[in-house]
Design an enzyme around this catalytic site. Structure first.
Site, PDB file in Angstrom:
ATOM      1  NE  ARG A  67      -3.514   1.362   2.271  1.00  0.00           N
ATOM      2  CZ  ARG A  67      -4.306   2.136   1.511  1.00  0.00           C
ATOM      3  NH1 ARG A  67      -4.911   1.641   0.463  1.00  0.00           N
ATOM      4  NH2 ARG A  67      -4.477   3.411   1.800  1.00  0.00           N
ATOM      5  CG  LEU A  95      -7.344   8.722  -1.995  1.00  0.00           C
ATOM      6  CD1 LEU A  95      -7.756  10.189  -2.093  1.00  0.00           C
ATOM      7  CD2 LEU A  95      -6.563   8.293  -3.231  1.00  0.00           C
ATOM      8  CG  HIS A 111     -20.949   7.256  -0.082  1.00  0.00           C
ATOM      9  ND1 HIS A 111     -20.231   6.092  -0.279  1.00  0.00           N
ATOM     10  CD2 HIS A 111     -21.980   6.935   0.739  1.00  0.00           C
ATOM     11  CE1 HIS A 111     -20.796   5.126   0.410  1.00  0.00           C
ATOM     12  NE2 HIS A 111     -21.862   5.598   1.034  1.00  0.00           N
TER      13      HIS A 111
HETATM   14  C1  GRF Z   1     -21.187   6.318  -8.008  1.00  0.00           C
HETATM   15  O1  GRF Z   1     -22.477   6.038  -7.503  1.00  0.00           O
HETATM   16  C2  GRF Z   1     -20.217   6.602  -6.903  1.00  0.00           C
HETATM   17  O2  GRF Z   1     -20.760   7.317  -5.842  1.00  0.00           O
HETATM   18  C3  GRF Z   1     -19.890   5.200  -6.455  1.00  0.00           C
HETATM   19  O3  GRF Z   1     -19.713   4.495  -7.664  1.00  0.00           O
HETATM   20  C4  GRF Z   1     -20.556   5.094  -8.646  1.00  0.00           C
HETATM   21  C5  GRF Z   1     -19.688   5.431  -9.818  1.00  0.00           C
HETATM   22  O4  GRF Z   1     -20.415   5.438 -10.991  1.00  0.00           O
HETATM   23  N1  GRF Z   1     -18.739   5.162  -5.581  1.00  0.00           N
HETATM   24  P1  GRF Z   1     -19.704   5.686 -12.399  1.00  0.00           P
HETATM   25  O5  GRF Z   1     -18.557   4.711 -12.531  1.00  0.00           O
HETATM   26  O6  GRF Z   1     -19.233   7.121 -12.407  1.00  0.00           O
HETATM   27  O7  GRF Z   1     -20.789   5.452 -13.407  1.00  0.00           O
END
Ligand code: GRF
Length: 202
Positions: A67, A95, A111
């Site tokens: 990592r 990260l 999120h």
């Molecule tokens: C989004 O809902 C984001 O919040 C989650 O994964 C999805 C990504 O979608 N972590 P995309 O790959 O941009 O279509």
């Protein structure tokens, strides 16, 4: 794409529809930001192809078992783009300390749930399994935790009785794309100040 405004690097792991929304917004002559690079942990991420189609430089920084080495590699690739802001748009990695230290209060994550409920990689599935009637999305600053950083914006999405994970996630992503573009635009224009957990965009 003209290189004007705040310099943004977008981190992606998957299909990259959030990235596409940012690419489309950046194409407007009045956009306050430019996407100067896209980085993925996966060479097969569709988001990389979206970036290449838009003429945005890409890099792959694959994870190994180490990592610390991955964190250092990512920090080096990021520094090469000299970004003002990083945007994690469907980036499925936590990260490391070098990257976090290099961009304090300058890393944005999106999120697909209303934090602090349902953090982690399966927010949509977990919210649905819990039986919530309302879910949504959260745009927040990234800290060392998992989806724990100060919140920039949230928007609710109602859960339909017949929703499954895919249908709910798709409706959340419609809202998420617009909210992410709005917040990135505001931050690019005005920046933000953070006091305890309260963020204000002047
Ligand atoms: C989004 O809902 C984001 O919040 C989650 O994964 C999805 C990504 O979608 N972590 P995309 O790959 O941009 O279509």
């Amino acid at each position: 794409m003209p290189l004007v405004g705040a310099r943004i690097v977008v981190l992606v792991s998957g299909t990259g529809t959030l990235l596409q929304a940012l690419i489309d917004a950046a194409a407007s002559p009045s956009a306050p930001f430019t996407i100067c690079g896209v980085i993925s942990d996966r060479a097969d991420a569709l988001g990389l192809a979206r970036a290449e189609s838009a003429g945005v430089p890409t890099r792959v920084v694959a994870t190994s078992g180490d990592r610390g080495a991955w964190d250092a590699n990512l920090a080096r690739e990021l520094a090469g783009f000299a970004p003002d802001w990083l945007v994690c748009a469907g980036f499925m990695r936590i990260l490391g300390p070098q990257v976090l230290a290099a961009y304090p209060h300058r890393i944005i994550n999106s999120h697909p749930a209303l934090l602090p409920s349902f953090p982690g990689a399966h927010g949509v599935r977990d919210a649905l399994a819990y039986g919530v009637r309302v879910s949504g999305c959260t745009i927040h600053l990234v800290d060392e935790g998992v989806d724990t950083g100060p919140i920039l914006a949230q928007q609710a999405v109602e859960v339909a009785p017949d929703d499954d994970v895919d249908s709910l996630h798709e409706r959340i992503k419609v809202v998420e794309r617009r909210l992410l573009v709005d917040i990135v635009s505001d931050l690019a224009r005005w920046g933000c100040t953070v006091t305890d957990r309260r963020v204000s965009i002047p």
